[in-house]
Motif scaffolding. Structure first.
Motif, PDB file in Angstrom:
ATOM      1  N   PHE A  78       0.824  -1.195   0.000  1.00  0.00           N
ATOM      2  CA  PHE A  78       0.000   0.000   0.000  1.00  0.00           C
ATOM      3  C   PHE A  78       0.866   1.255   0.000  1.00  0.00           C
ATOM      4  CE2 PHE A  78      -2.845  -3.094   2.035  1.00  0.00           C
ATOM      5  CZ  PHE A  78      -3.984  -2.919   1.261  1.00  0.00           C
ATOM      6  N   PRO A  79       0.334   2.372  -0.525  1.00  0.00           N
ATOM      7  CA  PRO A  79       1.018   3.656  -0.376  1.00  0.00           C
ATOM      8  C   PRO A  79       1.158   4.010   1.107  1.00  0.00           C
ATOM      9  CG  PRO A  79      -0.663   3.817  -2.065  1.00  0.00           C
ATOM     10  CD  PRO A  79      -0.867   2.500  -1.382  1.00  0.00           C
ATOM     11  N   GLU A  80       2.323   4.498   1.482  1.00  0.00           N
ATOM     12  CA  GLU A  80       2.594   4.869   2.869  1.00  0.00           C
ATOM     13  C   GLU A  80       3.589   6.020   2.864  1.00  0.00           C
ATOM     14  OE1 GLU A  80       1.967   4.622   6.937  1.00  0.00           O
ATOM     15  OE2 GLU A  80       1.092   3.252   5.454  1.00  0.00           O
ATOM     16  N   GLY A  81       3.107   7.224   3.208  1.00  0.00           N
ATOM     17  CA  GLY A  81       3.967   8.399   3.164  1.00  0.00           C
ATOM     18  C   GLY A  81       3.505   9.348   2.069  1.00  0.00           C
ATOM     19  N   GLN A  82       4.462   9.973   1.373  1.00  0.00           N
ATOM     20  CA  GLN A  82       4.126  10.899   0.292  1.00  0.00           C
ATOM     21  C   GLN A  82       3.899  10.154  -1.017  1.00  0.00           C
ATOM     22  OE1 GLN A  82       3.681  14.150   0.183  1.00  0.00           O
ATOM     23  NE2 GLN A  82       4.299  14.809   2.223  1.00  0.00           N
ATOM     24  N   GLY A  83       2.879  10.550  -1.772  1.00  0.00           N
ATOM     25  CA  GLY A  83       2.629   9.894  -3.046  1.00  0.00           C
ATOM     26  C   GLY A  83       1.622  10.642  -3.894  1.00  0.00           C
ATOM     27  N   LYS A  84       1.598  10.305  -5.164  1.00  0.00           N
ATOM     28  CA  LYS A  84       0.695  10.938  -6.128  1.00  0.00           C
ATOM     29  C   LYS A  84      -0.096   9.857  -6.847  1.00  0.00           C
ATOM     30  CE  LYS A  84       2.622  12.853  -9.713  1.00  0.00           C
ATOM     31  NZ  LYS A  84       3.325  13.853 -10.547  1.00  0.00           N
ATOM     32  N   TYR A  85      -1.423  10.047  -6.921  1.00  0.00           N
ATOM     33  CA  TYR A  85      -2.303   9.083  -7.591  1.00  0.00           C
ATOM     34  C   TYR A  85      -3.056   9.824  -8.679  1.00  0.00           C
ATOM     35  CZ  TYR A  85      -5.389   5.012  -8.047  1.00  0.00           C
ATOM     36  OH  TYR A  85      -6.061   3.906  -8.510  1.00  0.00           O
ATOM     37  N   LEU A  86      -2.991   9.290  -9.921  1.00  0.00           N
ATOM     38  CA  LEU A  86      -3.669   9.892 -11.065  1.00  0.00           C
ATOM     39  C   LEU A  86      -4.711   8.917 -11.595  1.00  0.00           C
ATOM     40  CD1 LEU A  86      -0.414  11.093 -12.855  1.00  0.00           C
ATOM     41  CD2 LEU A  86      -1.892  12.480 -11.427  1.00  0.00           C
ATOM     42  N   TRP A  87      -5.964   9.338 -11.615  1.00  0.00           N
ATOM     43  CA  TRP A  87      -7.037   8.508 -12.161  1.00  0.00           C
ATOM     44  C   TRP A  87      -7.167   8.759 -13.663  1.00  0.00           C
ATOM     45  CZ3 TRP A  87      -7.231  10.451  -7.244  1.00  0.00           C
ATOM     46  CH2 TRP A  87      -7.565   9.567  -6.214  1.00  0.00           C
ATOM     47  N   THR A  88      -7.686   7.797 -14.363  1.00  0.00           N
ATOM     48  CA  THR A  88      -7.825   7.936 -15.818  1.00  0.00           C
ATOM     49  C   THR A  88      -8.860   8.983 -16.203  1.00  0.00           C
ATOM     50  OG1 THR A  88      -9.391   6.084 -15.784  1.00  0.00           O
ATOM     51  CG2 THR A  88      -7.098   5.579 -16.326  1.00  0.00           C
ATOM     52  N   ASP A  89      -9.760   9.358 -15.265  1.00  0.00           N
ATOM     53  CA  ASP A  89     -10.765  10.374 -15.602  1.00  0.00           C
ATOM     54  C   ASP A  89     -10.246  11.794 -15.391  1.00  0.00           C
ATOM     55  OD1 ASP A  89     -10.650  10.622 -12.873  1.00  0.00           O
ATOM     56  OD2 ASP A  89     -12.780  10.212 -12.503  1.00  0.00           O
ATOM     57  N   GLY A  90      -8.974  11.922 -14.953  1.00  0.00           N
ATOM     58  CA  GLY A  90      -8.381  13.248 -14.796  1.00  0.00           C
ATOM     59  C   GLY A  90      -8.287  13.730 -13.370  1.00  0.00           C
ATOM     60  N   CYS A  91      -8.891  13.028 -12.413  1.00  0.00           N
ATOM     61  CA  CYS A  91      -8.744  13.417 -11.014  1.00  0.00           C
ATOM     62  C   CYS A  91      -7.341  13.072 -10.526  1.00  0.00           C
ATOM     63  CB  CYS A  91      -9.774  12.696 -10.142  1.00  0.00           C
ATOM     64  SG  CYS A  91     -11.477  13.225 -10.411  1.00  0.00           S
ATOM     65  N   MET A  92      -6.852  13.832  -9.546  1.00  0.00           N
ATOM     66  CA  MET A  92      -5.515  13.575  -9.035  1.00  0.00           C
ATOM     67  C   MET A  92      -5.445  13.915  -7.551  1.00  0.00           C
ATOM     68  SD  MET A  92      -1.850  15.184 -10.136  1.00  0.00           S
ATOM     69  CE  MET A  92      -2.219  16.757  -9.393  1.00  0.00           C
ATOM     70  N   TYR A  93      -4.710  13.089  -6.816  1.00  0.00           N
ATOM     71  CA  TYR A  93      -4.397  13.396  -5.412  1.00  0.00           C
ATOM     72  C   TYR A  93      -2.897  13.350  -5.243  1.00  0.00           C
ATOM     73  CZ  TYR A  93      -3.600  12.912  -0.429  1.00  0.00           C
ATOM     74  OH  TYR A  93      -3.125  13.096   0.849  1.00  0.00           O
ATOM     75  N   LEU A  94      -2.345  14.338  -4.542  1.00  0.00           N
ATOM     76  CA  LEU A  94      -0.930  14.358  -4.228  1.00  0.00           C
ATOM     77  C   LEU A  94      -0.776  14.776  -2.780  1.00  0.00           C
ATOM     78  CD1 LEU A  94       1.940  15.550  -6.459  1.00  0.00           C
ATOM     79  CD2 LEU A  94       1.984  16.047  -4.035  1.00  0.00           C
ATOM     80  N   GLY A  95      -0.183  13.906  -1.978  1.00  0.00           N
ATOM     81  CA  GLY A  95      -0.022  14.225  -0.573  1.00  0.00           C
ATOM     82  C   GLY A  95       0.312  13.009   0.253  1.00  0.00           C
ATOM     83  N   GLU A  96      -0.147  13.002   1.487  1.00  0.00           N
ATOM     84  CA  GLU A  96       0.218  11.960   2.435  1.00  0.00           C
ATOM     85  C   GLU A  96      -0.766  10.787   2.385  1.00  0.00           C
ATOM     86  OE1 GLU A  96       0.326  14.061   6.132  1.00  0.00           O
ATOM     87  OE2 GLU A  96       2.262  15.006   5.713  1.00  0.00           O
ATOM     88  N   TRP A  97      -0.202   9.583   2.601  1.00  0.00           N
ATOM     89  CA  TRP A  97      -0.979   8.343   2.585  1.00  0.00           C
ATOM     90  C   TRP A  97      -0.689   7.546   3.856  1.00  0.00           C
ATOM     91  CZ3 TRP A  97      -3.999   6.803  -1.741  1.00  0.00           C
ATOM     92  CH2 TRP A  97      -3.854   7.616  -2.870  1.00  0.00           C
TER      93      TRP A  97
END
Length: 768
Positions: A78-97
């Motif tokens: 699993f993501p743990e710490g800092q990371g960036k997730y990009l969805w195919t529909d254009g949404c994005m999250y960048l930050g802590e996990w």
């Protein structure tokens, strides 16, 4: 990275750049994360990485099976710490996990251009943060589970702004709203509308200071002009109710005697409050690849509406709760003592085959119970009584009456305030002909109950259709210990309970206090009552049947898996059914309870405050024997019919239920549905399993195990009309001889209230 993977990544990034330049904006907040090169073997055998010798997060770059992209720190699958997730529909999250969920500070962006930057908790927007909409509108302030909740400032696209308190996404409490034209309001809000005490100031410096209701002046208030003139009176949109006095100032040249207070309502009609934005999808609703992947080793999980279920779930309606009076007279007390003791001895012995005592046994979905009640059709012994009841309700609710005001006069609560209506079979000037026997119909305090239905936002037409429509009522097969019978409407929205004359007297006595309480506390947990009536048969057997109409607390689109009736006493407070006999309609009691209920901080604080207010009201009215009815819907169920705890691992190493199913949060998609979540209804929460050890089988609260489950909760206070009369005093005296006086239900109202609160505050706690 091979050429094929590189091509997929480039194509994906081109899509993101076309929609909202997500990558560029994300890097501007947290900076670019340096990635280590990942080989094909690393990507294919990422499970081996969970055995990382250092035991610390490491950097990865992944194109996920569903086409999404993740880059950042990774640990234990699993993501743990800092990371960036990009969805195919254009949404994005960048930050802590944390353990695969957004947790801590981060930034989420939508394809529309909207962004949120701030704190997250378990996938939800939760904490302090700034939301910027696609039209440039912004909100900066506190959030709780995706809702604006607490203090915050909102700037609207049209130039208006609001600075004040929020509650579940709407303005509530003290706040200031300023329009683009410089008009502004400072004062109290409720459910997103001006309501309470406040001051409205126009740009020309005219001012209204007083009471408000539904966004308009209502009640006592004063209108001021800049020259010192003012108008004082009682305000209402109805000109017939408007009255007051105009006072000119000494400096005014001429008295404004022709001024009409109704012009204020015309001016205010143009001062609209900007509506809440409709967010297309919340971050907690975005599906993450590591939770959506299915393998043969993963048990199938059920969505909350049971659509993945195979014969396990169906939409459930609340089954009748039974009155739980320990007795109604001294003879019954004597007769019940032996059976109560036997029940406790047999049903509450320590049993390793019962999951209440054995943590190794999983909690399973109870078998579905039959829909409670017998349909009252032609030929049923109470068929004519049902027809009489429906005819009377239709007459009472449909009878023409002046507009109902919530400000009632004391005379409306007078015990003598009742209306008798005769229903001959051939009909009369006021009643229709009917096929039942002749009867008389009595409405108790009709003006009060009409006001209560308005206060509870019950539409008269819907009310009549539920009770008097084509669907027949259903009668429970047997009465409760109190001797009362219960009837359910076809849609399960309302319950009808027959009452003793003594109970009617108690309710009429406390009606004024009840009305003021439910009006003062919108989120009261006390059960809602809609009508009090009596049918008097005029045939050879002239008997009276008194009954009360109330709301059904556990009516829900969700299946209710567990139902508890909790009082805080122990004597006889256990079901008389074995574990194999318990089904989805069984009402369990205090000694059956094997959970601690965990509410989010804001909800828990409101719950404690409201329980205190409700118990103070019941104590003042000298009532006792009430209980908290609790219904629980478990969100996660495995294919073999077991409740799945939070974070349980499957054989593949994935957590089975770390993400909330998208349909769980349909209410968040549409602001109009936010009102479905309220204290005691549709509440997301957790329950922690408890275990009763051999030495503590009679303790009301078991030992906590740390095993938690995601649930939807429903609860409310029922059976509030039992007076501490001579019967209950005798019951207390008789049972105190053989049992601990603190363990029996029948105690003084003050002692009952304290014991009830102490117990409830032990089984409910804050989810930390």
């Amino acid at each position: 990275m091979n050429k094929e993977q590189s091509g997929v990544l480039k194509a994906w990034e081109a899509t993101v750049r076309k929609t909202h330049a997500a990558k560029k904006r994300a890097n501007s907040i947290f900076g670019t994360i340096t990635m280590a090169n990942a080989t094909d073997d690393d990507l294919e055998n990422n499970n081996d990485k969970s055995d990382n010798i250092s035991g610390e997060p490491y950097l990865v770059e992944k194109i996920l099976p569903n086409g999404d992209y993740y880059t950042g720190q990774w640990y234990d699958n699993f993501p743990e710490g800092q990371g960036k997730y990009l969805w195919t529909d254009g949404c994005m999250y960048l930050g802590e996990w944390h353990r695969g969920k957004t947790m801590g500070k981060g930034r989420f962006s939508w394809p529309s251009g909207a962004t949120y930057e701030g704190e997250f908790k378990s996938g939800y927007i939760d904490g302090i943060g700034i939301y910027t909409g696609p039209s440039g509108d912004t909100y900066k302030g506190q959030w709780v589970m995706n809702f604006k909740h607490g203090h915050g400032i909102r700037f609207y696209p049209n130039g208006d702004w609001y600075d004040g308190e929020w509650r579940r996404g709407l303005q509530e409490g003290l706040g200031k709203y300023q329009w683009q034209n410089e008009n502004h309001y400072i004062g109290e809000w409720k459910n997103g509308m001006i309501c309470g005490t406040g001051t409205f100031v126009w740009s020309n410096e005219n001012k209204y200071d007083g009471q408000w209701e539904d966004g308009m002046p209502k009640g006592n208030g004063t209108y001021y002009w800049p020259d010192g003139s003012f108008y004082v009176g009682n305000w209402s949109k109805d000109p017939d109710e408007q009255n007051g006095t105009y006072y000119p100032s000494e400096s005014s040249q001429a008295a404004n005697l022709e001024w009409d207070p109704q012009t204020v309502y015309i001016e205010l009609a143009d001062c609209k409050i900007c509506p809440s934005e409709n967010v297309s999808i919340m971050p907690s609703q975005k599906v993450l690849a590591w939770y959506s992947a299915k393998t043969d080793d993963n048990p199938r999980r059920l969505s909350i509406d049971g659509r993945v279920s195979v014969g396990i779930e169906r939409p459930d309606k609340m089954h009748m709760w039974e009155s739980d009076d320990d007795s109604t007279d001294l003879t019954e007390v004597r007769r019940d003592l032996d059976s109560e003791l036997l029940c406790v001895q047999v049903q509450h012995q320590h049993d390793d085959t019962n999951p209440k005592f054995n943590l190794e046994l999983p909690l399973k979905v109870p078998k579905l119970g039959k829909r409670p009640g017998e349909t009252i059709s032609r030929g049923h012994k109470n068929y004519e009584l049902m027809l009489n009841l429906q005819l009377g309700i239709r007459h009472s609710v449909g009878r023409p009456a002046p507009a109902t005001s919530l400000d009632l006069k004391a005379a409306a609560f007078d015990p003598k305030e009742k209306i008798w209506t005769r229903f001959p079979t051939e009909g009369s000037k006021y009643t229709p002909p009917h096929q039942s026997c002749e009867f008389k119909w009595k409405d108790y305090c009709p003006v009060v109950f009409r006001a209560l239905r308005k206060l509870f936002k019950v539409d008269p037409a819907d009310y009549m259709i539920s009770i008097c429509g084509n669907g027949a009522l259903r009668e429970l097969s047997s009465p409760g210990k109190s001797g009362s019978f219960f009837y359910l409407t076809e849609d399960d929205r309302y319950m009808i309970k027959t009452m003793k004359k003594s109970e009617v007297k108690v309710f009429i006595r406390m009606l004024f206090a009840y009305y003021n309480h439910v009006r003062s506390f919108e989120n009261t947990l006390v059960i809602k009552y809609y009508g009090l009536h009596c049918v008097k048969l005029t045939g050879p057997i002239q008997r009276k049947v008194r009954f009360i109409i109330m709301g059904n607390l556990l009516r829900s689109e969700y299946t209710i898996h567990r139902r508890f009736d909790l009082k805080g006493s122990s004597l006889g407070r256990i079901t008389d059914k074995s574990e194999s006999e318990i089904d989805s309609t069984t009402i369990l009691k205090d000694l059956d309870l094997n959970f601690i209920f965990k509410l989010e901080k804001a909800w828990f604080e409101e719950f404690c405050w409201q329980i205190d207010r409700d118990c103070e009201f019941l104590e003042q009215e000298r009532t006792m024997d009430y209980s908290l009815l609790v219904g629980i819907h478990f969100k996660e169920i495995s294919a073999n019919g077991e409740f799945v705890p939070c974070g349980r691992r499957s054989s593949s190493g994935n957590y089975e239920n770390e993400s909330t199913p998208p349909d769980m949060e349909e209410h968040i998609l549409d602001p109009k549905r936010w009102g479905t979540i309220k204290l005691g209804a549709n509440m997301p929460a957790k329950v922690e399993r408890t275990i009763r050890k051999p030495k503590s089988v009679f303790h009301l609260v078991g030992e906590q195990t740390g095993e938690c489950y995601e649930v939807i909760m429903f609860f409310g206070i029922i059976d509030i009309l039992q007076d501490y009369d001579i019967t209950k005093r005798l019951e207390h005296a008789y049972k105190s001889i053989q049992y601990d006086p603190t363990s029996i239900s029948a105690v003084d109202p003050k002692q009952y209230s304290k014991r009830f609160r102490d117990f409830i505050f032990k089984v409910f706690c804050e989810d930390t």
